[in-house]
Design a protein around this motif. Structure first.
Motif, PDB file in Angstrom:
ATOM      1  N   PRO A 171      10.600  -0.231   5.368  1.00  0.00           N
ATOM      2  CA  PRO A 171      11.697  -0.173   4.401  1.00  0.00           C
ATOM      3  C   PRO A 171      11.594  -1.124   3.216  1.00  0.00           C
ATOM      4  O   PRO A 171      12.278  -0.912   2.216  1.00  0.00           O
ATOM      5  N   HIS A 172      10.727  -2.146   3.281  1.00  0.00           N
ATOM      6  CA  HIS A 172      10.592  -3.042   2.140  1.00  0.00           C
ATOM      7  C   HIS A 172       9.675  -2.479   1.066  1.00  0.00           C
ATOM      8  O   HIS A 172       9.518  -3.084  -0.007  1.00  0.00           O
ATOM      9  N   THR A 173       9.082  -1.296   1.334  1.00  0.00           N
ATOM     10  CA  THR A 173       8.165  -0.704   0.366  1.00  0.00           C
ATOM     11  C   THR A 173       8.327   0.814   0.388  1.00  0.00           C
ATOM     12  O   THR A 173       9.178   1.358   1.099  1.00  0.00           O
ATOM     13  N   ASP A 174       7.511   1.515  -0.370  1.00  0.00           N
ATOM     14  CA  ASP A 174       7.592   2.974  -0.414  1.00  0.00           C
ATOM     15  C   ASP A 174       6.945   3.582   0.826  1.00  0.00           C
ATOM     16  O   ASP A 174       6.060   2.974   1.445  1.00  0.00           O
ATOM     17  N   ALA A 175       7.391   4.791   1.152  1.00  0.00           N
ATOM     18  CA  ALA A 175       6.809   5.507   2.288  1.00  0.00           C
ATOM     19  C   ALA A 175       5.389   5.952   1.955  1.00  0.00           C
ATOM     20  O   ALA A 175       5.032   6.156   0.789  1.00  0.00           O
ATOM     21  N   MET A 176       4.568   6.104   2.987  1.00  0.00           N
ATOM     22  CA  MET A 176       3.212   6.610   2.799  1.00  0.00           C
ATOM     23  C   MET A 176       3.271   8.025   2.240  1.00  0.00           C
ATOM     24  O   MET A 176       4.088   8.843   2.672  1.00  0.00           O
ATOM     25  N   PRO A 177       2.421   8.367   1.265  1.00  0.00           N
ATOM     26  CA  PRO A 177       2.507   9.694   0.636  1.00  0.00           C
ATOM     27  C   PRO A 177       2.103  10.835   1.556  1.00  0.00           C
ATOM     28  O   PRO A 177       2.588  11.954   1.410  1.00  0.00           O
ATOM     29  N   GLU A 178       1.209  10.578   2.502  1.00  0.00           N
ATOM     30  CA  GLU A 178       0.733  11.623   3.407  1.00  0.00           C
ATOM     31  C   GLU A 178       1.312  11.408   4.803  1.00  0.00           C
ATOM     32  O   GLU A 178       1.482  10.261   5.243  1.00  0.00           O
TER      33      GLU A 178
ATOM     34  N   GLY B  65       7.855  19.666  10.857  1.00  0.00           N
ATOM     35  CA  GLY B  65       6.571  19.547  11.549  1.00  0.00           C
ATOM     36  C   GLY B  65       5.718  18.389  11.094  1.00  0.00           C
ATOM     37  O   GLY B  65       4.494  18.412  11.276  1.00  0.00           O
ATOM     38  N   THR B  66       6.341  17.352  10.523  1.00  0.00           N
ATOM     39  CA  THR B  66       5.569  16.179  10.087  1.00  0.00           C
ATOM     40  C   THR B  66       6.115  14.914  10.733  1.00  0.00           C
ATOM     41  O   THR B  66       7.287  14.822  11.067  1.00  0.00           O
ATOM     42  N   VAL B  67       5.230  13.929  10.880  1.00  0.00           N
ATOM     43  CA  VAL B  67       5.597  12.572  11.278  1.00  0.00           C
ATOM     44  C   VAL B  67       5.167  11.659  10.141  1.00  0.00           C
ATOM     45  O   VAL B  67       4.019  11.715   9.681  1.00  0.00           O
ATOM     46  N   ARG B  68       6.094  10.805   9.691  1.00  0.00           N
ATOM     47  CA  ARG B  68       5.820   9.940   8.543  1.00  0.00           C
ATOM     48  C   ARG B  68       6.069   8.480   8.903  1.00  0.00           C
ATOM     49  O   ARG B  68       6.873   8.184   9.790  1.00  0.00           O
ATOM     50  N   ALA B  69       5.372   7.594   8.197  1.00  0.00           N
ATOM     51  CA  ALA B  69       5.507   6.149   8.401  1.00  0.00           C
ATOM     52  C   ALA B  69       6.163   5.538   7.175  1.00  0.00           C
ATOM     53  O   ALA B  69       5.863   5.912   6.034  1.00  0.00           O
ATOM     54  N   TRP B  70       7.059   4.569   7.442  1.00  0.00           N
ATOM     55  CA  TRP B  70       7.762   3.909   6.340  1.00  0.00           C
ATOM     56  C   TRP B  70       8.136   2.487   6.760  1.00  0.00           C
ATOM     57  O   TRP B  70       8.752   2.289   7.806  1.00  0.00           O
TER      58      TRP B  70
END
Length: 583
Positions: free
Chosen positions: A500-507, A493-498
């Motif tokens: 690839p050259h850096t870390d994914a957003m924590p929230e 039930g989540t949508v996340r942003a990433w």
């Protein structure tokens, strides 16, 4: 009725605070039931907690015996935040005036699934093993009690579903419900009442000699089933019941309304209801209806550019949509659409007319990727990748062709993707093309970015299966430099942003109490736009640069989303393929 036990339930999610690990709010104590019904209340709570009890409980009795008051007590407490799992009521529908279809719509909305029919509701709950408790007061007052009884029996036959039904004694509906295994409680029998407590209750709750004053029902606003503007302005539940009773076509309005009724019965302005009805109206309908609805949707948040619904012939409906991608390169201006049987069609993006079909089907399609050179990869339900050529790309000619006889860059990329996917222990569950890269999601929640000649990148973004991935090249400098920005959806039930050259957003970018079915992202003239299809039928359109949010409920679950080059949103369901433009 049997003795209770500590229950297990769903994790915090689509059914609110129903988790088995959750403790009740100490301040939210359960009150005593009215009129000395403590024995009956204790029996209902014991039925809820006993794993060996029948899945169906029937509360019956004569008119005025207090059945509805008892169920109202249980539902009122069982739906409060903090109620422990074994006493939790997940869905309830007062049945007077309802049909089996409208009851299924209401329950689907409460249980976060996009049920369009009683069969859809049963199938959705059969596929979801979490404990589910449903209460249905006053079945004898339903518009069509017979089909409701059938629905109740089908639901109660599921091992993890409990159904509590109130029905008047002596009716054929009571006999049908109690003919098989059930826990039956007749409130006319003395064991269900504590007479001393009832006397105390009656003394502290006196009723005047005239009894409770009955309120006159609110007058029903008249509507015309042949007039789309009229039905969109009327009470949608009354309209639904009237269409179900009617045997006429009403110029195509009846079929369109019942197709999208799970959305039309939601609380919304008349213009938004007209938009949903317009999107559900097939080409067999009276053309005057379409013109009237086009006028009625001028104040809606969306415009329908075109739509193809089940049964359309000019051009034909492409079938239930399970995956969808807007083509690039040789496929620019076209859509690649896969149906439930794995047939992959190529459609003109301006009209939805068919322009071709891929030679090989891939049953159980989950996702489709366009690679920008005329090749398309289809991901099936087993995690296997099937690549086919949908259009010819420009190839070197003459001397250049003789000198360049090796694999192209895209061919090297696809070979790297196949090799990488075969090495993975987890099943691939999501796929998208991203220029010179391919993005995969797997059953464990990890997202992988694969390119030719470079080390793959991976990030664990979700708990459980990745259900959708989408990417766009985001401009980061005036010189035209870009970075790949990914948005991923999951069964959690989540949508996340990433990037690839850096870390994914924590929230997470978005989170709701139901799974994500599909995501789409694009960079358009107005900025970055993200679309999300949720498993309960909600489609969201988010303008990320200014936080504008538009929503759309097509009336059935959206399995696939895509953006056209112009920024229009494409929505694919089992019933329709839509091209929508945000106003």
């Amino acid at each position: 009725m049997p003795r209770s036990r500590p229950g297990s339930d769903s994790p915090p999610g689509r059914r609110g605070n129903a988790g088995g690990a959750m403790t009740a709010d100490p301040a939210a104590r359960w009150s005593r039931p009215a009129s000395g019904r403590e024995p009956a209340a204790a029996a209902l709570l014991a039925w809820l907690g006993d794993p060996g009890a029948p899945g169906l409980a029937v509360v019956t009795g004569a008119e005025g015996s207090g059945k509805s008051r008892l169920l109202a007590w249980l539902i009122g407490h069982g739906t409060r935040p903090g109620t422990i799992g074994e006493r939790r009521i997940h869905g309830f529908v007062p049945l007077p005036g309802q049909t089996a279809t409208t009851a299924a719509w209401m329950l689907g909305d409460q249980l976060s699934n996009a049920a369009r029919s009683p069969g859809d509701l049963v199938a959705a709950l059969a596929a979801d093993p979490r404990r589910t408790v449903i209460a249905l007061p006053e079945l004898h007052g339903a518009e069509q009690p017979g089909p409701v009884v059938e629905l109740v029996l089908r639901l109660a036959a599921l091992d993890h579903v409990r159904v509590l039904v109130e029905v008047r004694s002596g009716t054929r509906w009571e006999r049908a419900l109690t003919a098989g295994p059930c826990a039956r409680m007749d409130l006319d029998e003395p064991q269900w009442t504590d007479e001393a407590r009832r006397a105390s209750w009656d003394a502290s709750h006196p009723v005047g000699p005239a009894g409770r004053a009955e309120q006159d029902p609110e007058p029903e606003v008249p509507f015309d089933l042949d007039d789309p503007v009229s039905v969109c302005a009327a009470d949608p539940w009354s309209v639904t019941t009237a269409y179900e009773r009617s045997q006429e076509n009403h110029g195509g309005l009846r079929a369109a309304w019942l197709r999208a009724g799970a959305s039309l019965t939601r609380e919304k302005p008349a213009a938004e209801r007209a938009l949903v009805l317009r999107a559900a109206l097939g080409d067999a309908g009276d053309p005057r209806l379409a013109a009237a609805l086009d006028s009625a949707v001028r104040d809606a948040s969306w415009a329908v550019v075109w739509h193809r619904v089940r049964g359309d012939v000019t051009p034909p409906w492409p079938g239930p949509v399970r995956s969808l991608v807007a083509g690039t390169g040789p496929l620019a201006g076209q859509l690649v659409v896969a149906d439930h049987q794995g047939t992959v069609r190529v459609l003109d993006a301006e009209s939805a007319r068919s322009t071709g079909r891929l030679p090989h089907s891939a049953p159980g399609v989950r996702a489709t990727a366009d690679h920008g050179d005329g090749t398309v990869t289809v991901l099936d339900e087993h995690g296997l990748l099937h690549t086919q050529r949908a259009a010819e790309s420009a190839r070197p000619k003459g001397l250049a062709a003789l000198l360049d006889d090796g694999p192209s860059a895209q061919e090297r990329l696809l070979a790297a993707v196949r090799e990488y996917a075969q090495r993975q222990r987890e099943t691939v569950t999501a796929l998208t093309g991203a220029g010179d890269r391919v993005v995969l999601g797997d059953a464990a929640g990890t997202v992988h970015v694969v390119s030719a000649g470079a080390e793959p990148r991976a990030a664990a973004l979700h708990r459980g299966r990745v259900t959708g991935v989408a990417g766009t090249d985001l401009p980061v400098s005036a010189a035209g430099d870009t970075v790949l920005l990914l948005y991923t959806g999951g069964a959690d039930g989540t949508v996340r942003a990433w990037a690839p050259h850096t870390d994914a957003m924590p929230e997470p970018v978005a989170a709701r109490n139901c799974a994500v079915d599909a995501v789409a992202v694009a960079t358009v003239d107005a900025g970055l736009v993200l679309a999300i299809a949720w498993a309960d039928g909600l489609v969201e359109h988010r303008a990320l640069d200014d936080d504008r949010l538009r929503t759309f409920h097509p009336g059935s679950r959206a399995h696939a989303l895509a953006f056209t080059a112009e920024g229009d949103l494409l929505v694919g369901t089992d019933e329709a393929l839509l091209r929508m433009r945000a106003r």
